[in-house]
Design a protein around this motif. Sequence first.
Motif, mmCIF file in Angstrom:
data_model
loop_
_atom_site.group_PDB
_atom_site.id
_atom_site.type_symbol
_atom_site.label_atom_id
_atom_site.label_comp_id
_atom_site.label_asym_id
_atom_site.label_seq_id
_atom_site.Cartn_x
_atom_site.Cartn_y
_atom_site.Cartn_z
ATOM 1 N N ALA A 103 -0.416 -9.077 -9.170
ATOM 2 C CA ALA A 103 -0.829 -9.056 -7.702
ATOM 3 C C ALA A 103 -0.067 -7.902 -6.950
ATOM 4 C CB ALA A 103 -0.040 -10.151 -7.135
ATOM 5 N N SER A 104 0.868 -7.276 -7.322
ATOM 6 C CA SER A 104 1.382 -6.034 -6.832
ATOM 7 C C SER A 104 0.576 -4.988 -7.149
ATOM 8 C CB SER A 104 2.897 -5.897 -7.281
ATOM 9 O OG SER A 104 2.922 -5.287 -8.581
ATOM 10 N N LYS A 105 0.009 -4.573 -8.337
ATOM 11 C CA LYS A 105 -0.881 -3.777 -8.478
ATOM 12 C C LYS A 105 -2.140 -3.979 -7.902
ATOM 13 C CE LYS A 105 2.148 -0.979 -10.658
ATOM 14 N NZ LYS A 105 2.497 0.167 -10.179
ATOM 15 N N PHE A 106 -2.654 -5.015 -8.090
ATOM 16 C CA PHE A 106 -3.911 -5.303 -7.267
ATOM 17 C C PHE A 106 -3.929 -4.989 -6.025
ATOM 18 C CE2 PHE A 106 -6.884 -8.751 -9.514
ATOM 19 C CZ PHE A 106 -6.365 -8.228 -11.033
ATOM 20 N N ALA A 107 -2.881 -5.231 -5.274
ATOM 21 C CA ALA A 107 -2.598 -4.950 -3.783
ATOM 22 C C ALA A 107 -2.650 -3.386 -3.665
ATOM 23 C CB ALA A 107 -1.367 -5.464 -3.259
ATOM 24 N N LEU A 108 -1.849 -2.667 -4.697
ATOM 25 C CA LEU A 108 -1.827 -1.350 -4.574
ATOM 26 C C LEU A 108 -3.385 -0.730 -4.590
ATOM 27 C CD1 LEU A 108 -0.251 1.614 -4.973
ATOM 28 C CD2 LEU A 108 -0.095 1.268 -7.197
ATOM 29 N N GLU A 109 -4.202 -1.179 -5.516
ATOM 30 C CA GLU A 109 -5.367 -0.844 -5.918
ATOM 31 C C GLU A 109 -6.337 -1.042 -4.693
ATOM 32 O OE1 GLU A 109 -7.585 -0.429 -9.379
ATOM 33 O OE2 GLU A 109 -5.647 -0.353 -10.557
ATOM 34 N N GLY A 110 -6.146 -2.134 -4.004
ATOM 35 C CA GLY A 110 -7.010 -2.458 -3.029
ATOM 36 C C GLY A 110 -6.838 -1.737 -1.710
ATOM 37 N N PHE A 111 -5.638 -1.471 -1.167
ATOM 38 C CA PHE A 111 -5.374 -0.200 -0.178
ATOM 39 C C PHE A 111 -5.698 1.076 -0.450
ATOM 40 C CE2 PHE A 111 -0.986 0.969 -1.207
ATOM 41 C CZ PHE A 111 -1.219 2.322 -0.936
#
Length: 279
Positions: free
Chosen positions: A150-158
């Motif tokens: 989840a933390s890396k998905f969020a990093l990739e999203g922004f």
Amino acid sequence: MKKKNWLITGISSGLGKALAEAVMESGDFVIGTFRKQEQVDAFNKANEGKGTSVLLDTADIDGIQKTLTEVLAKHTIDVLVNNAGVGFVGAVEETSIEEVRLVFEPNFFGALKVTQAVLPHFRAQKSGHIIQISSHGGIKAFGGFGIYNASKFALEGFSEALAQEVAPLGIKVSIVEPGPFRTKFAAAGLGEAKNVIDDYSETAGAFRAKLKGVDGKQEGDPVKAAKAIIDLANAEKPSLRLPLGKTALMTIGMKLDSVKADLEQHKKTAENAIFLENV
């Protein structure tokens, strides 16, 4: 080629350390971050003229702006690498909100704040390259790895959105997605959910044991990864994403195949879920 100044967070070990050493060997200059003052002092003494370092914990959101304001008053930055982060294993239900925050502070909020702090500098000089160190786990999730995912998905999203926002300003964004590399990621510093639920022993529990078991045996070579990142930074038109390692290629490919299969399966349903005008 013009000498570049690199700001790299988290250079005490693993990929961050390998990258900092490779950048200095290439003739570029490193500004690195450590969480301990003795590490800062040792690095600065050993690398005078090739690099310097500062004390920064990317989980300390309030301290990031102050530290980077001081750094940017002394140095021009050409490449920012958000490398600092933590690993974490445990089933989603096993993980407390406090444990989730300990993962998201450095992996997402810290990287976001560092990026925001450097962007005015990049906008003013109309150039710069932001390189986010994500993971193949930033594309594909694994049972037992959900909070880290989840933390890396969020990093990739922004970061994907940011790439579109800053492209007209002369600023580049790339996301590096390593598979398992021979670093200390799976060693004693790996975070774990304190709560263990027996019902997840064959899923999240098995993943937890497997991840610990690969420490020191991972396929990825941090030195080769560092060279690939330097090549990315020197590319005239760097790609948005850079997978690293055979495992990353396999798992990201599996995710793409899965998404494509779902799209095909539900194509008619999706197409029919719209207003039909003038019928």
